[in-house]
Design a protein around this motif. Structure first.
Motif, short mmCIF file in Angstrom:
data_model
loop_
_atom_site.label_atom_id
_atom_site.label_comp_id
_atom_site.label_asym_id
_atom_site.label_seq_id
_atom_site.Cartn_x
_atom_site.Cartn_y
_atom_site.Cartn_z
N LYS A 1 116.62 11.84 36.31
CA LYS A 1 115.71 11.47 37.41
C LYS A 1 116.41 10.53 38.41
CE LYS A 1 111.37 12.16 34.83
NZ LYS A 1 110.38 12.87 35.64
N GLY B 1 107.78 18.26 38.38
CA GLY B 1 107.33 16.98 38.91
C GLY B 1 105.87 17.16 39.32
N THR B 2 105.11 16.10 39.17
CA THR B 2 103.75 16.08 39.71
C THR B 2 103.56 14.81 40.53
OG1 THR B 2 103.10 15.28 37.53
CG2 THR B 2 102.50 17.56 38.08
N GLY B 3 104.40 13.79 40.23
CA GLY B 3 104.36 12.57 41.03
C GLY B 3 104.64 12.92 42.50
N TYR C 1 100.54 5.18 44.11
CA TYR C 1 100.77 6.37 44.96
C TYR C 1 100.18 6.21 46.37
CZ TYR C 1 102.23 9.00 40.74
OH TYR C 1 102.88 9.45 39.61
N PHE D 1 103.99 1.12 33.83
CA PHE D 1 103.47 2.24 34.62
C PHE D 1 102.51 3.06 33.75
CE2 PHE D 1 104.22 6.56 36.64
CZ PHE D 1 103.42 6.27 37.75
N SER D 2 101.34 3.34 34.30
CA SER D 2 100.31 4.05 33.54
C SER D 2 99.41 4.75 34.55
CB SER D 2 99.49 3.05 32.73
OG SER D 2 98.96 2.08 33.62
N VAL D 3 98.47 5.54 34.07
CA VAL D 3 97.60 6.25 35.02
C VAL D 3 96.86 5.25 35.90
CG1 VAL D 3 95.67 7.87 35.26
CG2 VAL D 3 97.35 8.22 33.45
N PHE E 1 93.42 11.51 42.11
CA PHE E 1 94.59 10.86 42.72
C PHE E 1 94.53 10.75 44.24
CE2 PHE E 1 96.14 11.72 38.48
CZ PHE E 1 96.74 10.52 38.18
N ARG F 1 99.84 14.05 31.59
CA ARG F 1 98.94 13.89 32.72
C ARG F 1 98.54 15.26 33.27
NH1 ARG F 1 94.52 11.60 34.29
NH2 ARG F 1 94.04 13.28 35.68
N GLY G 1 104.08 11.06 29.94
CA GLY G 1 104.20 11.11 31.40
C GLY G 1 103.65 12.41 31.93
N GLY G 2 104.49 13.12 32.69
CA GLY G 2 104.05 14.30 33.44
C GLY G 2 103.28 15.34 32.61
N LYS H 1 101.53 13.89 44.18
CA LYS H 1 100.57 12.79 44.37
C LYS H 1 100.96 11.95 45.60
CE LYS H 1 99.41 12.94 39.55
NZ LYS H 1 99.53 12.45 38.19
N VAL I 1 108.45 5.97 41.07
CA VAL I 1 107.75 5.66 39.82
C VAL I 1 107.70 6.91 38.96
CG1 VAL I 1 106.35 3.73 40.62
CG2 VAL I 1 105.51 6.02 40.99
N LYS I 2 108.19 6.80 37.75
CA LYS I 2 108.24 7.91 36.80
C LYS I 2 108.97 7.42 35.56
CE LYS I 2 110.36 10.35 40.04
NZ LYS I 2 109.81 11.67 40.10
N1 PLP Z 1 103.20 9.17 34.55
C1 PLP Z 1 102.07 9.10 35.24
C2 PLP Z 1 101.08 8.03 34.90
C3 PLP Z 1 101.81 9.97 36.30
O1 PLP Z 1 100.67 9.91 37.00
C4 PLP Z 1 102.81 10.93 36.62
C5 PLP Z 1 102.65 11.85 37.74
O2 PLP Z 1 102.02 12.81 37.79
C6 PLP Z 1 103.96 10.99 35.85
C7 PLP Z 1 104.14 10.08 34.83
C8 PLP Z 1 105.05 11.99 36.13
O3 PLP Z 1 105.74 11.63 37.27
P1 PLP Z 1 106.93 12.52 37.86
O4 PLP Z 1 106.35 13.88 38.10
O5 PLP Z 1 107.26 11.82 39.13
O6 PLP Z 1 108.01 12.50 36.87
#
Ligand code: PLP
Length: 798
Positions: free
Chosen positions: A544, A645-647, A627, A618-620, A461, A113, A109-110, A650, A537-538
């Motif tokens: 979380k 967090g990076t979501g 988003y 959930f994937s890139v 993004f 990415r 995930g974060g 976005k 989404v995460k």
């Molecule tokens: N998974 C993917 C595919 C993402 O694009 C992101 C976001 O940057 C994450 C996970 C992490 O999300 P979050 O920062 O909301 O936990």
């Protein structure tokens, strides 16, 4: 390099012949995609420069979640129009090719990415960089929902080859495991020789990392494990024992077979330690070989030419491994090797959860990596010696910062000690590191600590994922923001411009329709694009708090049924994310979402008002569809627990309004957009810290005092939602019997109020779209270009 449509068509036909071995007309769409990817990859290769011209950053990360490349690289190379029109002439559609491409899930995930966004920014800003990672045979599992439950399927992304990678057998390096260390004294100094029990071959595969405008192409080098010799037990084979004949090869290849999920305790997983050492040792050897090719034995300039960054502690053995190579192979002394290693290596911490701070049992570590252990033991000994024993509290400080303690190797402590800089990933997170998690280190070496708030590739993004908004921006403020994301600020001038706001709304609608179509295709559920898209989404994790969101929906449903006067604007609640295979609680939350979706979506009394959707896998690639369609961004972690967090960034960039706690980078989002343009609720990090400390929170009290809470919790135990896949005792117990460790119930009321106030604002179009534009206008700060510039200037000094 082709420039015109005509040249492209000729080169593409040629690529079909060379790559697939067939005429263009005889190729399947998949084969044509493969030929096109190879063609673009070779164009990128022409731009690639292997040498270290200035100073190069090697970014070590156990995960790289790079997403699909074709669309992104065509955009970066400025070839989208040429290729798309050329293909059209040939009766083909570029979009079909985009669909065929596999999205390699080489990360959880974060963190993974982030590493990929950094590669994008490094190349786009023209810095020499190499990503160093692992070529997992199977990426993160693919998620499917069956009868309301998560089912995991293997992600066999290499099944039909991967056109973007090139294998470099000539650059393969041996990696040792086990055995013993022989010491000898030549009358002058000690010599150490690692006699391993097993030596394997690490083979690199290179994927081009193409920067925007194509000026710089870097490499992501991912390593795969292979036996030194194609060992094949002929005797076993002749006996008909085929499994055994192949066993050695299978055992070695297993090292890079699977990506570990991030939500499980890793203690005792020897394979994981092998993975960590394999890619680190291979990467370090590769750096040393390259350096020597160019600069010979001028080790004194090593750290002027090479920066090594460790993304979390997984590559923590970078520094001791570099010392090992310098001492045992290159004949340097301890002091010189230490100086070079500690001047080259830096470290990012990603978590404050104590259980996630990596530790290995000393015995296991020593048995697997005996020479490395010697070096780490000596680093630890010298570190202990450096303590001034006349300072009050030194024992406690040593206990909290030593590498070897309680029979374990503490990887975060190793990372801090060997690195010249240590950073957290958002202001709040870095403060928590300094004041709580790594407090003793901060007292001892405050100069090492700094913050680097995460960022995201605004090109992938936003520019790529949101074509309608991109077009609108280009017409309004020009294209400068693609290179200089801070220019998004220029949008502020249009915040009061009603006709511009209407166009932003129309663009959002287009994105919502695109997502609605995707939802229909993936789940069969029809959603209303005129409803508010409220999205979380995460990864699924207790901290979380997807559960808080679910309780909100259950409560809304109860109230809509009970009170005919209760009205809200229609909302579609959208979830996506994976739960680690062994994480039962997280999987139960997914199951609960699917169960409430099934009940609510089929209840005609309410389903024009609220709907619930769980998007699988959930994937890139689907993130890029999700988003841009959001209006409300749910960032509701227990304060103090989400590093950054990076979501959240976005969503904000794409004009969603954050509904969140003051956690991670939400704090900085709030500072940037101002409290009128975000909805913050809930306990603050320090309040939670105090309540935990005092033990003053009792979840049962809330259950008895708040009728709405009582009702939704009771519904977890009765048959309201249990029809699809059974009951939800585990969730109920976590909230009540285990006293709600993540303060879900404690934040419930404030969350409900914040949600209702926010949804209330949606009726006032001007206010809403002004807020939305303001969020986008302030989001340039969160481009990973800014983050990378900070790393470059303040840590890596490229
Ligand atoms: N998974 C993917 C595919 C993402 O694009 C992101 C976001 O940057 C994450 C996970 C992490 O999300 P979050 O920062 O909301 O936990």
């Amino acid at each position: 390099m082709f420039k015109t449509k005509k040249e492209f068509k000729k080169e593409f036909e040629n690529a079909c012949l060379v790559v697939v071995g067939k005429d263009f007309e005889d190729c399947s769409t998949e084969e044509k995609y493969f030929a096109l990817a190879k063609l673009i990859s070779s164009q990128a290769g022409e731009l690639h420069e292997q040498k270290i011209a200035h100073k190069k950053i090697y970014y070590f990360s156990m995960e790289f979640l790079i997403g699909k490349l074709l669309e992104n690289y065509l955009m970066n190379l400025g070839l989208t129009k040429t290729v798309s029109e050329g293909l059209k002439d040939m009766g083909e559609s570029l979009e079909d090719y985009f669909d065929i491409e596999k999205d390699p899930g080489l990360g959880n995930g974060g963190l993974g990415r982030l590493a990929a966004c950094f590669m994008d920014s490094l190349a786009s800003l023209g810095y020499e960089a190499q990503g160093v990672g692992i070529r997992y045979r199977f990426g993160l599992f693919k998620q499917r929902i069956e009868d309301g439950r998560q089912v995991e399927d293997p992600d066999n992304w290499l099944e039909k080859d991967y056109p973007w990678e090139v294998k470099h057998l000539e650059a393969a390096v041996p990696v040792k495991f086990g055995g013993r260390v022989e010491k000898s004294y030549d009358g002058n100094e000690m010599h150490y020789q690692w006699i391993p029990e097993e030596t394997i071959l690490a083979v690199p595969y290179d994927i081009p990392m193409v920067g925007y405008d194509g000026k710089q192409v870097n490499t992501l080098r991912i390593w795969s494990a292979k036996p030194m010799e194609e060992g094949f037990d002929m005797d076993a084979f002749n006996r008909g024992d085929y499994a055994h004949a192949n066993k050695h090869r299978a055992d070695v290849q297993a090292i890079t077979d699977i990506l570990y999920p991030n939500d499980q305790s890793l203690s005792g997983r020897i394979l994981r330690l092998k993975q960590e050492y394999m890619f680190t040792a291979a990467g370090i050897m590769d750096i040393v070989n390259n350096f020597k090719k160019q600069y010979g034995n001028h080790w004194e300039i090593f750290s002027e030419k090479v920066a090594i960054h460790t993304n979390d502690t997984h590559p923590a053995v970078c520094a001791p491994e570099l010392m090992r190579v310098l001492m045992d192979q290159e004949g340097l002394g301890w002091d010189e090797s230490w100086k070079i290693a500690s001047a080259s290596v830096s470290y990012t911490n990603h978590t404050i959860l104590p259980e996630a701070l990596e530790k290995w049992p000393i015995d296991m570590f020593r048995n697997l990596l005996p020479r490395l252990y010697d070096i780490i033991e000596e680093i630890d000994r010298r570190y202990r010696d450096s303590f001034h024993k006349n300072v009050d509290g030194w024992q406690e400080q040593l206990k909290n910062t030593a590498i070897l303690w309680d029979g374990q190797v503490h990887m975060a402590n190793l990372s801090v000690i060997v690195s010249h800089h240590v950073n957290g990933v958002a202001d709040l997170h870095t403060e928590i590191l300094k004041n709580i998690v790594l407090k003793d280190f901060y007292t001892l070496v405050p100069e090492k600590f700094n913050n680097k708030t995460n960022g995201i590739s605004h090109r992938r993004f936003f520019a790529q994922a949101n074509p309608s908004y991109r077009k609108l921006l280009e017409e309004t403020i020009g294209k400068g923001w693609i290179h200089h994301p801070e220019e998004l600020e220029n949008l502020k001038k249009y915040e009061e411009n009603v006709s511009f706001l209407e166009k932003v709304e129309a663009s959002k609608k287009e994105n919502k329709i695109r997502l609605a179509n995707y939802i229909k295709k993936m789940t069969g559920i029809e959603v209303n694009p005129n409803s508010i898209f409220d999205i979380q989404v995460k990864r699924f994790h207790a901290y979380k708090r997807q559960l808080l969101n679910v309780l909100k929906i259950m409560d809304l449903y109860n109230r809509l049924l009970a009170d005919p006067n209760f009205h809200i604007h229609p909302v579609t609640f959208i979830f996506a994310g994976k739960a680690a295979q062994g994480y039962t609680f997280a999987k139960d939350v997914i199951r609960l979402i699917c169960a409430i979706a099934d009940v609510i979506n089929h209840d005609d009394r309410v389903n024009r008002m609220i709907k619930v959707v769980f998007i699988p896998n959930f994937s890139v690639s689907n993130a890029q569809i999700i988003y841009p369609a959001a209006e409300i961004s749910e960032q509701i972690s227990t304060a103090g627990m989400e590093a950054s967090g990076t979501g959240n960034m976005k969503f904000m960039m794409n004009g969603a309004i954050t509904l969140g706690t003051l956690d991670g980078a939400n704090v900085e989002i709030t500072q940037l957009v101002g409290s009128d343009n975000i909805k913050i609720f809930g306990l603050k990090a320090h309040e939670i810290e105090t309540m935990r400390h005092q033990g003053s929170y009792l979840a049962w009290t809330l259950y008895h005092e708040n009728q709405r809470i009582k009702k939704v919790l009771d519904q977890l135990m009765d048959d309201t939602y249990s029809h699809l896949s059974g009951g939800f005792d585990l969730i109920y117990d976590s909230l009540l019997r285990d006293n709600d460790s993540f303060f879900v119930l404690k934040d419930f009321e404030s969350y409900m109020n914040a949600f209702e106030e926010l949804v209330g604002l949606y009726e006032d179009k001007k206010t809403w779209w002004k807020m939305s534009v303001h969020n986008t206008a302030c989001s340039g700060y969160f481009s990973s270009d800014r983050t990378i510039e900070e790393y470059v200037q303040e840590i890596w000094k490229l």
